[in-house]
Design an enzyme around this catalytic site. Structure first.
Site, PDB file in Angstrom:
ATOM      1  N   THR A  95       1.436  -1.662  -0.326  1.00  0.00           N
ATOM      2  CA  THR A  95       0.329   0.042  -0.307  1.00  0.00           C
ATOM      3  C   THR A  95       0.726   1.489   0.273  1.00  0.00           C
ATOM      4  O   THR A  95       0.717   1.907  -0.968  1.00  0.00           O
ATOM      5  CB  THR A  95      -0.921   0.442   1.426  1.00  0.00           C
ATOM      6  OG1 THR A  95      -2.014  -1.012   1.309  1.00  0.00           O
ATOM      7  CG2 THR A  95      -1.763   1.193   1.560  1.00  0.00           C
ATOM      8  N   GLN A 151       1.314  -9.138  -6.310  1.00  0.00           N
ATOM      9  CA  GLN A 151       0.031 -10.444  -6.304  1.00  0.00           C
ATOM     10  C   GLN A 151       1.355 -11.196  -7.473  1.00  0.00           C
ATOM     11  O   GLN A 151       1.365 -12.147  -7.304  1.00  0.00           O
ATOM     12  CB  GLN A 151      -0.615 -10.006  -7.179  1.00  0.00           C
ATOM     13  CG  GLN A 151      -2.188  -9.518  -5.822  1.00  0.00           C
ATOM     14  CD  GLN A 151      -2.075 -10.845  -4.687  1.00  0.00           C
ATOM     15  OE1 GLN A 151      -2.073 -11.993  -5.092  1.00  0.00           O
ATOM     16  NE2 GLN A 151      -2.035 -10.446  -3.721  1.00  0.00           N
ATOM     17  N   SER A 207       4.571  -6.661  -1.890  1.00  0.00           N
ATOM     18  CA  SER A 207       5.034  -6.876  -0.754  1.00  0.00           C
ATOM     19  C   SER A 207       5.558  -8.294  -0.218  1.00  0.00           C
ATOM     20  O   SER A 207       5.200  -9.225  -0.725  1.00  0.00           O
ATOM     21  CB  SER A 207       3.470  -6.521  -0.253  1.00  0.00           C
ATOM     22  OG  SER A 207       2.556  -6.820   0.309  1.00  0.00           O
ATOM     23  N   ALA A 208       5.972  -7.665   1.496  1.00  0.00           N
ATOM     24  CA  ALA A 208       6.513  -9.541   2.095  1.00  0.00           C
ATOM     25  C   ALA A 208       5.513 -10.799   1.803  1.00  0.00           C
ATOM     26  O   ALA A 208       5.755 -11.505   1.804  1.00  0.00           O
ATOM     27  CB  ALA A 208       7.593  -8.571   2.880  1.00  0.00           C
ATOM     28  N   CYS A 210     -17.928  -7.501   2.235  1.00  0.00           N
ATOM     29  CA  CYS A 210     -18.917  -6.404   2.851  1.00  0.00           C
ATOM     30  C   CYS A 210     -18.748  -5.484   4.004  1.00  0.00           C
ATOM     31  O   CYS A 210     -18.160  -5.686   4.990  1.00  0.00           O
ATOM     32  CB  CYS A 210     -20.317  -7.823   3.439  1.00  0.00           C
ATOM     33  SG  CYS A 210     -21.497  -7.381   5.083  1.00  0.00           S
TER      34      CYS A 210
HETATM   35  N1  PLP Z   1      -1.877  -4.538  -4.407  1.00  0.00           N
HETATM   36  C1  PLP Z   1      -2.123  -5.439  -4.719  1.00  0.00           C
HETATM   37  C2  PLP Z   1      -2.499  -5.960  -6.090  1.00  0.00           C
HETATM   38  C3  PLP Z   1      -3.297  -6.501  -3.358  1.00  0.00           C
HETATM   39  O1  PLP Z   1      -2.925  -7.291  -3.601  1.00  0.00           O
HETATM   40  C4  PLP Z   1      -2.170  -6.197  -2.364  1.00  0.00           C
HETATM   41  C5  PLP Z   1      -3.042  -6.359  -0.806  1.00  0.00           C
HETATM   42  O2  PLP Z   1      -3.538  -7.034  -1.086  1.00  0.00           O
HETATM   43  C6  PLP Z   1      -1.771  -4.908  -2.409  1.00  0.00           C
HETATM   44  C7  PLP Z   1      -1.310  -3.899  -3.185  1.00  0.00           C
HETATM   45  C8  PLP Z   1      -1.357  -3.943  -0.509  1.00  0.00           C
HETATM   46  O3  PLP Z   1      -0.268  -4.751  -0.030  1.00  0.00           O
HETATM   47  P1  PLP Z   1       0.216  -4.309   1.542  1.00  0.00           P
HETATM   48  O4  PLP Z   1      -0.774  -5.319   1.781  1.00  0.00           O
HETATM   49  O5  PLP Z   1       1.407  -4.839   1.650  1.00  0.00           O
HETATM   50  O6  PLP Z   1      -0.443  -2.630   1.919  1.00  0.00           O
END
Ligand code: PLP
Length: 375
Positions: free
Chosen positions: A72, A168, A188-189, A313
């Site tokens: 994020t 992903q 993302s780890a 939801c």
């Molecule tokens: N981008 C995608 C495509 C994701 O699936 C996610 C999390 O589900 C994120 C970004 C955000 O990652 P994080 O959970 O490390 O903040």
């Protein structure tokens, strides 16, 4: 104790023991990576080792890796830090992209969830001005893989920078930032079997990046704040293991495809989303018309099987997945979607348990529909 059948790896992949061990070892280190004494230098070394592993996983330069608190933050940092006034994003991006800036221009996708490259080119031609294009490599809900290299070619032709959310895709399919020609790439780890709360933005040489956190010179002045050593160390090990496990991961497609075939045999009305597109090997998103995804998820959970609903939801209201909506799926069908995502802990037995449990859930739904019709 009953074994949980965990089929929600796209939400968070179980941590690899080696990654957890690296975190524990890092916790035992004393010192701040910015300190010049020997303790600080040891911590710095651990951070830099992890930086190399993370960069190697995605064909990036170690100097371009900026550690963040997760995917994020990496997405927010790219979109706000690139400093471009126009930002074009696909309609199926993660909310951390879609809500990262005001006035984002939306590029549509087709019924199979693939970005409309013609629309991207038209938007870039229509208006001039320095732009940033943000496009995910693989979708978290459907697993659909985007034609990122082609999008980069179009964007660069129009002088735009390109950010790719590879959160992903990394660890699931080969990702090469330099080969794709990307300017920014998010990771993302916890999606690659490392710890939650750690991620990175990879920045290409020469790509502009203004920091969005201030008050420290860490990460070459691009992300202020003392580094999260345990998270970063766990991320580094997860990245190394992910790189060597790609072939094994690709093998999950056989189980996923088998699962889909059996679901369709059992219930021909089931619709599988993105099935005509290239997809991640581990992801299946499908709807059983007439049974809300949330209901399926709860019934499966009661039986010890963990999956996600394709709709969320919130405050008692079912929100339709923006991804399925963008793919033109009608609302009645979209609320019935669930996502099954496999990973390194999955077994063939998990697939059997899922099929058995889902069949029972479906039978209950059918019985309820028959009872309602008879009343
Ligand atoms: N981008 C995608 C495509 C994701 O699936 C996610 C999390 O589900 C994120 C970004 C955000 O990652 P994080 O959970 O490390 O903040």
């Amino acid at each position: 104790m009953e074994r949980i059948v965990y089929l929600d790896h796209n939400a968070s992949a179980p941590i690899r023991p080696q990654s957890a061990e690296a975190m524990a070892s890092a916790c035992a280190l004393t010192g701040n990576a910015s300190s010049v004494h020997r303790y600080g230098r040891l911590v710095r070394q651990a951070v830099e080792d992890a930086r190399e592993e993370v960069a190697a996983m995605v064909g990036a330069s170690p100097a371009g890796i900026v550690f963040t608190s997760g995917g994020t933050e990496a997405n927010n940092l790219a979109i706000r830090g690139a400093g471009r006034l126009r930002v074009l994003v696909s309609a199926v991006e993660h909310p951390s992209v879609l809500r990262a800036g005001a006035d984002l221009e939306i590029v549509p996708v087709d019924d199979d969830g693939v970005i409309d490259l013609q629309a991207l080119a038209s938007l870039l031609e229509d208006e001039t001005g320095p732009a940033l294009v943000s496009l995910m490599l693989a979708n978290n809900e459907t697993g659909v893989v985007q034609p990122v290299a082609a999008a980069v070619e179009i964007a660069h032709r129009h002088g735009a920078l390109v950010h790719c959310d590879a959160v992903q895709a990394a660890g699931k399919i080969p990702v090469d930032m330099m080969a794709l020609g990307l300017d920014y790439l998010s990771l993302s780890a916890h999606k690659i079997c490392g710890p939650a709360g750690t991620g990175a933005l990879a920045v290409a040489d020469g790509a502009p990046l203004a920091g969005v956190a201030f008050g420290g010179g860490q990460e070459r002045g691009r992300r202020a704040g003392t580094e999260n050593l345990p998270g970063i160390a766990g991320f580094g090990v997860a990245a190394r293991l992910a790189r060597t496990a790609l072939e094994e991961f690709a093998g999950l497609a056989r189980w996923r495809d088998g699962l889909e075939r059996r679901i369709l045999d059992l219930a021909p009305a089931v619709r599988i989303f993105g099935a005509a597109s290239e997809r991640l090997p581990n992801t299946s998103c499908f709807a059983l018309p007439g049974m809300a995804g949330e209901t399926q998820v709860m019934a499966l959970d009661l039986a010890g099987v963990a999956v996600s609903a394709g709709s969320a939801c919130s405050s008692g209201k079912i929100a339709i997945s923006h991804v399925l909506e963008a793919m033109g799926v009608d609302k009645a069908m979209a609320v019935c979607a669930i996502r099954v995502s496999l990973g390194w802990t999955s077994t063939e037995n998990d697939i059997e348990t899922f099929i058995r449990t889902w069949t029972a859930v479906r039978a209950t739904a059918d019985a309820a529909v028959r009872a309602a019709a008879a009343a």
